[in-house]
Design a protein around this motif. Sequence first.
Motif, mmCIF file in Angstrom:
data_model
loop_
_atom_site.group_PDB
_atom_site.id
_atom_site.type_symbol
_atom_site.label_atom_id
_atom_site.label_comp_id
_atom_site.label_asym_id
_atom_site.label_seq_id
_atom_site.Cartn_x
_atom_site.Cartn_y
_atom_site.Cartn_z
ATOM 1 N N PRO A 18 0.513 -1.139 -0.023
ATOM 2 C CA PRO A 18 0.424 0.035 0.208
ATOM 3 C C PRO A 18 1.238 0.929 0.319
ATOM 4 N N ALA A 19 2.100 1.384 0.494
ATOM 5 C CA ALA A 19 2.814 2.474 0.815
ATOM 6 C C ALA A 19 3.453 2.786 -0.665
ATOM 7 N N ALA A 20 3.653 2.040 -1.838
ATOM 8 C CA ALA A 20 4.806 1.689 -2.536
ATOM 9 C C ALA A 20 2.763 2.654 -3.540
ATOM 10 N N ALA A 21 1.930 2.105 -3.557
ATOM 11 C CA ALA A 21 0.892 2.382 -4.459
ATOM 12 C C ALA A 21 1.037 3.929 -3.841
ATOM 13 N N GLY A 22 0.362 4.360 -3.154
ATOM 14 C CA GLY A 22 0.384 5.466 -1.991
ATOM 15 C C GLY A 22 1.390 6.793 -2.875
ATOM 16 N N LEU A 23 2.834 6.391 -2.842
ATOM 17 C CA LEU A 23 3.478 6.998 -3.906
ATOM 18 C C LEU A 23 3.875 7.418 -4.916
ATOM 19 N N ILE A 24 3.293 6.543 -5.352
ATOM 20 C CA ILE A 24 3.452 6.440 -7.128
ATOM 21 C C ILE A 24 1.846 7.330 -7.464
ATOM 22 N N ALA A 25 0.504 7.160 -6.610
ATOM 23 C CA ALA A 25 -0.496 8.262 -6.781
ATOM 24 C C ALA A 25 -0.171 9.655 -5.963
ATOM 25 N N LEU A 26 0.521 9.465 -4.924
ATOM 26 C CA LEU A 26 0.986 10.697 -4.312
ATOM 27 C C LEU A 26 1.555 12.351 -5.592
ATOM 28 N N PHE A 27 2.964 11.170 -6.328
ATOM 29 C CA PHE A 27 3.651 12.013 -7.430
ATOM 30 C C PHE A 27 2.814 12.014 -8.836
ATOM 31 N N ALA A 41 6.196 29.647 -11.992
ATOM 32 C CA ALA A 41 7.302 28.798 -12.905
ATOM 33 C C ALA A 41 6.670 28.205 -14.309
ATOM 34 N N TYR A 42 7.748 27.357 -15.145
ATOM 35 C CA TYR A 42 6.591 27.129 -15.889
ATOM 36 C C TYR A 42 7.038 24.966 -16.741
ATOM 37 N N PHE A 43 6.548 24.924 -15.981
ATOM 38 C CA PHE A 43 6.681 23.252 -16.258
ATOM 39 C C PHE A 43 6.044 22.494 -17.371
ATOM 40 N N GLU A 44 6.722 21.791 -18.422
ATOM 41 C CA GLU A 44 6.743 21.151 -19.850
ATOM 42 C C GLU A 44 6.059 20.020 -19.050
ATOM 43 N N VAL A 45 5.855 18.892 -19.762
ATOM 44 C CA VAL A 45 4.959 18.200 -19.840
ATOM 45 C C VAL A 45 6.564 16.788 -19.071
ATOM 46 N N SER A 46 7.213 17.330 -19.958
ATOM 47 C CA SER A 46 8.416 16.315 -19.627
ATOM 48 C C SER A 46 8.830 16.834 -18.078
ATOM 49 N N ASP A 47 8.748 17.521 -17.630
ATOM 50 C CA ASP A 47 8.612 17.635 -15.850
ATOM 51 C C ASP A 47 8.009 16.823 -15.695
ATOM 52 N N GLN A 48 6.236 16.867 -15.948
ATOM 53 C CA GLN A 48 5.813 15.791 -15.359
ATOM 54 C C GLN A 48 5.563 14.830 -15.662
ATOM 55 N N ILE A 49 6.014 14.289 -16.590
ATOM 56 C CA ILE A 49 6.179 12.964 -17.137
ATOM 57 C C ILE A 49 7.427 12.077 -15.515
ATOM 58 N N VAL A 54 9.712 9.490 -11.089
ATOM 59 C CA VAL A 54 10.282 10.195 -9.139
ATOM 60 C C VAL A 54 9.411 9.067 -7.760
ATOM 61 N N GLY A 55 7.769 8.960 -8.778
ATOM 62 C CA GLY A 55 7.050 8.316 -7.615
ATOM 63 C C GLY A 55 7.788 6.504 -7.769
ATOM 64 N N VAL A 56 7.055 6.072 -9.306
ATOM 65 C CA VAL A 56 7.269 5.189 -9.816
ATOM 66 C C VAL A 56 8.968 4.542 -9.039
ATOM 67 N N LEU A 57 9.866 5.258 -8.643
ATOM 68 C CA LEU A 57 10.651 4.625 -8.745
ATOM 69 C C LEU A 57 10.999 4.911 -7.405
ATOM 70 N N LEU A 58 10.774 5.453 -6.307
ATOM 71 C CA LEU A 58 10.417 5.539 -5.164
ATOM 72 C C LEU A 58 9.771 4.239 -4.588
ATOM 73 N N ALA A 59 8.659 3.872 -5.120
ATOM 74 C CA ALA A 59 7.594 2.806 -4.875
ATOM 75 C C ALA A 59 8.916 1.476 -5.099
ATOM 76 N N CYS A 60 9.330 1.553 -6.131
ATOM 77 C CA CYS A 60 10.652 0.499 -6.879
ATOM 78 C C CYS A 60 11.580 0.408 -4.918
ATOM 79 N N GLY A 61 12.044 0.665 -5.507
ATOM 80 C CA GLY A 61 12.640 0.964 -2.992
ATOM 81 C C GLY A 61 11.737 0.537 -2.357
ATOM 82 N N VAL A 62 10.704 1.291 -1.995
ATOM 83 C CA VAL A 62 9.616 0.217 -0.739
ATOM 84 C C VAL A 62 9.564 -0.883 -0.932
ATOM 85 N N LEU A 63 9.003 -1.702 -2.589
ATOM 86 C CA LEU A 63 8.962 -2.624 -3.157
ATOM 87 C C LEU A 63 10.031 -4.304 -2.396
#
Length: 146
Positions: A18-27, A41-49, A54-63
């Motif tokens: 659940p913590a990994a899923a929460g991290l992905i959802a949060l990010f 500040a202007y953020f582009e689509v690449s910044d959003q991706i 980053v959330g996916v990588l943190l979730a992988c670390g938790v998993l």
Amino acid sequence: MSEVVSFRPRRVRFVAIPAAAGLIALFVVIAVLLRNTPTGAYFEVSDQIAMAMVGVLLACGVLLLTRPRVRAQAEWIEVRNLLGSTRYAWSDIRGLSFPDGSAWARLELPADEYISIMAVQSADGPRAVTAMRTLRALYKDATATV
């Protein structure tokens, strides 16, 4: 060839998944809201991706915490912790212990070395006791025949 027994931690999975899923959802939410900031500040689509990734990588670390496993049979024991897996012959093992206050069980090796068995965790309570009894029985049987 005897049957292989296998143990994995249980309680950590109830927290880590659940913590990994929460991290992905949060990010992902942060990534979506990143476009509309009042800072100028202007953020582009690449910044959003990148933010979502980053959330996916943190979730992988938790998993990674769910990865530990110990497998054993009459001839060997295999310990898989966070990053690696090692197989030992029972003849190379000096004992199994679960020191007071320790989070994990451990294999006692020659020369006062030890390997943590992260799959057998004190947080799992009775499951850890069952795992240690099973592993000690296999160790006792293997060393009695040598």
